[in-house]
Scaffold this motif. Structure first.
Motif, PDB file in Angstrom:
ATOM      1  N   HIS A   8       0.826  -1.208   0.000  1.00  0.00           N
ATOM      2  CA  HIS A   8       0.000   0.000   0.000  1.00  0.00           C
ATOM      3  C   HIS A   8       0.864   1.265   0.000  1.00  0.00           C
ATOM      4  CE1 HIS A   8      -3.917  -1.804   0.134  1.00  0.00           C
ATOM      5  NE2 HIS A   8      -3.643  -2.498   1.223  1.00  0.00           N
ATOM      6  N   ARG A   9       2.064   1.190   0.567  1.00  0.00           N
ATOM      7  CA  ARG A   9       2.952   2.355   0.575  1.00  0.00           C
ATOM      8  C   ARG A   9       3.563   2.615  -0.800  1.00  0.00           C
ATOM      9  NH1 ARG A   9       7.880   0.887   3.678  1.00  0.00           N
ATOM     10  NH2 ARG A   9       8.392   0.005   1.635  1.00  0.00           N
ATOM     11  N   ASP A  10       4.095   1.564  -1.431  1.00  0.00           N
ATOM     12  CA  ASP A  10       4.868   1.726  -2.657  1.00  0.00           C
ATOM     13  C   ASP A  10       4.069   1.437  -3.921  1.00  0.00           C
ATOM     14  OD1 ASP A  10       7.141   2.314  -1.142  1.00  0.00           O
ATOM     15  OD2 ASP A  10       7.715   0.201  -1.001  1.00  0.00           O
ATOM     16  N   GLY A  11       3.016   0.626  -3.809  1.00  0.00           N
ATOM     17  CA  GLY A  11       2.265   0.226  -4.988  1.00  0.00           C
ATOM     18  C   GLY A  11       2.782  -1.047  -5.619  1.00  0.00           C
ATOM     19  N   PHE A  12       3.841  -1.613  -5.063  1.00  0.00           N
ATOM     20  CA  PHE A  12       4.400  -2.858  -5.584  1.00  0.00           C
ATOM     21  C   PHE A  12       5.205  -3.525  -4.481  1.00  0.00           C
ATOM     22  CE2 PHE A  12       7.809   0.152  -5.996  1.00  0.00           C
ATOM     23  CZ  PHE A  12       8.961  -0.570  -5.725  1.00  0.00           C
ATOM     24  N   LEU A  13       5.490  -4.801  -4.652  1.00  0.00           N
ATOM     25  CA  LEU A  13       6.435  -5.512  -3.798  1.00  0.00           C
ATOM     26  C   LEU A  13       6.946  -6.721  -4.573  1.00  0.00           C
ATOM     27  CD1 LEU A  13       4.985  -8.309  -2.580  1.00  0.00           C
ATOM     28  CD2 LEU A  13       3.836  -6.657  -1.119  1.00  0.00           C
ATOM     29  N   VAL A  14       8.074  -7.254  -4.138  1.00  0.00           N
ATOM     30  CA  VAL A  14       8.689  -8.414  -4.783  1.00  0.00           C
ATOM     31  C   VAL A  14       8.698  -9.571  -3.793  1.00  0.00           C
ATOM     32  CG1 VAL A  14      10.765  -9.362  -5.855  1.00  0.00           C
ATOM     33  CG2 VAL A  14      10.103  -6.983  -6.305  1.00  0.00           C
ATOM     34  N   LEU A  15       8.159 -10.699  -4.217  1.00  0.00           N
ATOM     35  CA  LEU A  15       8.173 -11.924  -3.429  1.00  0.00           C
ATOM     36  C   LEU A  15       9.260 -12.819  -4.001  1.00  0.00           C
ATOM     37  CD1 LEU A  15       4.306 -12.547  -3.366  1.00  0.00           C
ATOM     38  CD2 LEU A  15       5.685 -11.409  -1.615  1.00  0.00           C
ATOM     39  N   PRO A  16      10.388 -12.968  -3.323  1.00  0.00           N
ATOM     40  CA  PRO A  16      11.511 -13.716  -3.903  1.00  0.00           C
ATOM     41  C   PRO A  16      11.366 -15.223  -3.715  1.00  0.00           C
ATOM     42  CG  PRO A  16      12.135 -12.827  -1.776  1.00  0.00           C
ATOM     43  CD  PRO A  16      10.737 -12.339  -2.034  1.00  0.00           C
ATOM     44  N   GLY A  17      12.018 -15.961  -4.617  1.00  0.00           N
ATOM     45  CA  GLY A  17      12.190 -17.390  -4.440  1.00  0.00           C
ATOM     46  C   GLY A  17      10.940 -18.233  -4.482  1.00  0.00           C
ATOM     47  N   LEU A  18       9.903 -17.788  -5.158  1.00  0.00           N
ATOM     48  CA  LEU A  18       8.666 -18.569  -5.203  1.00  0.00           C
ATOM     49  C   LEU A  18       8.703 -19.677  -6.263  1.00  0.00           C
ATOM     50  CD1 LEU A  18       5.783 -15.967  -4.786  1.00  0.00           C
ATOM     51  CD2 LEU A  18       7.049 -17.217  -3.034  1.00  0.00           C
ATOM     52  N   LEU A  19       9.550 -19.502  -7.271  1.00  0.00           N
ATOM     53  CA  LEU A  19       9.602 -20.459  -8.379  1.00  0.00           C
ATOM     54  C   LEU A  19      11.001 -21.070  -8.427  1.00  0.00           C
ATOM     55  CD1 LEU A  19       7.770 -21.471 -10.710  1.00  0.00           C
ATOM     56  CD2 LEU A  19       8.819 -19.728 -12.166  1.00  0.00           C
ATOM     57  N   PRO A  20      11.164 -22.290  -7.918  1.00  0.00           N
ATOM     58  CA  PRO A  20      12.496 -22.903  -7.877  1.00  0.00           C
ATOM     59  C   PRO A  20      13.034 -23.182  -9.280  1.00  0.00           C
ATOM     60  CG  PRO A  20      10.815 -24.468  -7.193  1.00  0.00           C
ATOM     61  CD  PRO A  20      10.131 -23.141  -7.332  1.00  0.00           C
ATOM     62  N   ASP A  21      14.343 -23.390  -9.361  1.00  0.00           N
ATOM     63  CA  ASP A  21      15.003 -23.539 -10.661  1.00  0.00           C
ATOM     64  C   ASP A  21      14.408 -24.650 -11.527  1.00  0.00           C
ATOM     65  OD1 ASP A  21      16.608 -21.410 -10.097  1.00  0.00           O
ATOM     66  OD2 ASP A  21      18.371 -22.596  -9.535  1.00  0.00           O
ATOM     67  N   PRO A  22      14.128 -25.848 -10.992  1.00  0.00           N
ATOM     68  CA  PRO A  22      13.535 -26.869 -11.869  1.00  0.00           C
ATOM     69  C   PRO A  22      12.199 -26.435 -12.467  1.00  0.00           C
ATOM     70  CG  PRO A  22      14.377 -27.870  -9.855  1.00  0.00           C
ATOM     71  CD  PRO A  22      14.423 -26.380  -9.650  1.00  0.00           C
ATOM     72  N   ALA A  23      11.382 -25.751 -11.682  1.00  0.00           N
ATOM     73  CA  ALA A  23      10.102 -25.273 -12.192  1.00  0.00           C
ATOM     74  C   ALA A  23      10.300 -24.186 -13.242  1.00  0.00           C
ATOM     75  CB  ALA A  23       9.243 -24.753 -11.042  1.00  0.00           C
ATOM     76  N   ARG A  24      11.274 -23.314 -13.018  1.00  0.00           N
ATOM     77  CA  ARG A  24      11.574 -22.261 -14.016  1.00  0.00           C
ATOM     78  C   ARG A  24      11.985 -22.888 -15.341  1.00  0.00           C
ATOM     79  NH1 ARG A  24      15.426 -19.030 -14.153  1.00  0.00           N
ATOM     80  NH2 ARG A  24      16.850 -19.939 -12.640  1.00  0.00           N
ATOM     81  N   ARG A  25      12.845 -23.902 -15.274  1.00  0.00           N
ATOM     82  CA  ARG A  25      13.300 -24.555 -16.506  1.00  0.00           C
ATOM     83  C   ARG A  25      12.128 -25.223 -17.222  1.00  0.00           C
ATOM     84  NH1 ARG A  25      17.928 -25.721 -13.215  1.00  0.00           N
ATOM     85  NH2 ARG A  25      17.050 -27.741 -12.612  1.00  0.00           N
ATOM     86  N   ASP A  26      11.221 -25.804 -16.451  1.00  0.00           N
ATOM     87  CA  ASP A  26      10.056 -26.449 -17.058  1.00  0.00           C
ATOM     88  C   ASP A  26       9.164 -25.418 -17.742  1.00  0.00           C
ATOM     89  OD1 ASP A  26       8.329 -28.539 -17.707  1.00  0.00           O
ATOM     90  OD2 ASP A  26       7.175 -28.305 -15.854  1.00  0.00           O
ATOM     91  N   VAL A  27       8.936 -24.290 -17.074  1.00  0.00           N
ATOM     92  CA  VAL A  27       8.132 -23.217 -17.674  1.00  0.00           C
ATOM     93  C   VAL A  27       8.783 -22.737 -18.965  1.00  0.00           C
ATOM     94  CG1 VAL A  27       7.344 -20.839 -17.379  1.00  0.00           C
ATOM     95  CG2 VAL A  27       7.078 -22.481 -15.513  1.00  0.00           C
ATOM     96  N   ARG A  28      10.076 -22.504 -18.909  1.00  0.00           N
ATOM     97  CA  ARG A  28      10.801 -22.017 -20.092  1.00  0.00           C
ATOM     98  C   ARG A  28      10.694 -23.023 -21.245  1.00  0.00           C
ATOM     99  NH1 ARG A  28      13.456 -17.235 -21.882  1.00  0.00           N
ATOM    100  NH2 ARG A  28      14.085 -17.898 -23.929  1.00  0.00           N
ATOM    101  N   THR A  29      10.902 -24.294 -20.931  1.00  0.00           N
ATOM    102  CA  THR A  29      10.872 -25.333 -21.961  1.00  0.00           C
ATOM    103  C   THR A  29       9.509 -25.415 -22.634  1.00  0.00           C
ATOM    104  OG1 THR A  29      12.578 -26.626 -20.834  1.00  0.00           O
ATOM    105  CG2 THR A  29      11.165 -27.801 -22.376  1.00  0.00           C
ATOM    106  N   GLN A  30       8.458 -25.332 -21.845  1.00  0.00           N
ATOM    107  CA  GLN A  30       7.128 -25.495 -22.415  1.00  0.00           C
ATOM    108  C   GLN A  30       6.611 -24.240 -23.108  1.00  0.00           C
ATOM    109  OE1 GLN A  30       4.179 -27.938 -20.624  1.00  0.00           O
ATOM    110  NE2 GLN A  30       5.517 -28.611 -18.956  1.00  0.00           N
ATOM    111  N   LEU A  31       7.100 -23.076 -22.696  1.00  0.00           N
ATOM    112  CA  LEU A  31       6.632 -21.836 -23.315  1.00  0.00           C
ATOM    113  C   LEU A  31       7.398 -21.470 -24.574  1.00  0.00           C
ATOM    114  CD1 LEU A  31       5.895 -19.436 -20.312  1.00  0.00           C
ATOM    115  CD2 LEU A  31       4.318 -20.933 -21.539  1.00  0.00           C
TER     116      LEU A  31
END
Length: 236
Positions: A8-31
């Motif tokens: 509410h103060r900044d209008g944004f925030l970053v949530l780190p580390g929600l998508l582990p590396d194996p999941a990222r690679r899977d997303v990349r491969t399929q997209l």
């Protein structure tokens, strides 16, 4: 401070580390096969992703994001758009804008939409104007914004009233892939007509909550009826 206080103060925030590396690679491969290539254009998009893969379902329904959305939007909020973008070397900057600019209600006002931007691979950078979600009608950025470079695997949550843009990609910089799930209030028209595409067959495959977010739901008292009935009759 709590996440909601920061948001509410900044209008944004970053949530780190929600998508582990194996999941990222899977997303990349399929997209990757779904990205549309335009000759000599450094920005690629993928459309109709839910028709082709279930790899993004868990991102759309990630509990850390939904926990925030449940406090920002009304129950029965909708998925408004699923945006997949790859920026390659030489991609130009995108001018700043607020995501829910197409809703013709004057500012300042609460955000009518919220974006969850997932960084799948490095190279995609944002520029944000902290606090700009509270700006009045007619005010636009007149000073440089703040660079925001979420680490791969993180999710940046942006209120729909926040002014932000896309930074230019260096000529020889890495290709950056992002997935942005846009959510909106249940009484608004969505940016994509998900009941037409992906349609009913795909809606049968996804979870009940995601099905409701695709528009197969009723916002009280009677918004979203099908032949006078709740749309869940379509899946009986």
């Amino acid at each position: 401070m709590t996440l909601m206080t920061d948001l509410h103060r900044d209008g944004f925030l970053v949530l780190p580390g929600l998508l582990p590396d194996p999941a990222r690679r899977d997303v990349r491969t399929q997209l990757s096969p779904l990205l549309t290539t335009y000759p000599s254009h450094p920005v690629r998009h993928a459309f109709g992703v839910l028709n082709h893969t279930r790899v993004l379902d868990d991102l759309i329904e990630h509990p850390a994001v939904l926990a925030l959305l449940d406090r920002l939007l009304l129950p029965n909020f909708l998925l408004s758009q699923l945006e997949v973008v790859e920026t390659r070397g030489g991609a130009p900057a995108r001018k700043p804008y607020p995501d829910d600019r197409h809703y013709p209600l004057p500012r300042p006002r609460p955000a009518l939409s919220v974006a969850a931007l997932w960084t799948v691979s490095p190279g995609a950078a944002l520029t944000v104007w902290p606090g700009s979600h509270r700006w009045p009608e007619g005010r636009t950025p007149d000073t440089p914004g703040v660079p925001l470079n979420p680490a791969p695997g993180s999710c940046a949550v942006l209120l729909g009233t926040l002014w932000h843009g896309r930074a230019a990609t260096p000529e020889h910089g890495p290709a950056g892939l992002t997935v942005t799930a846009h959510y909106c209030e249940p009484w608004l028209r969505t940016r994509e007509a998900f009941t037409l595409s992906p349609g009913r067959d795909v809606a049968r495959m996804v979870s009940p909550r995601l099905r409701r977010m695709l528009g197969y739901s009723v916002h009280p008292p009677d918004m979203g009826l099908v032949d006078g009935m709740h749309p869940h009759v379509l899946f009986a």
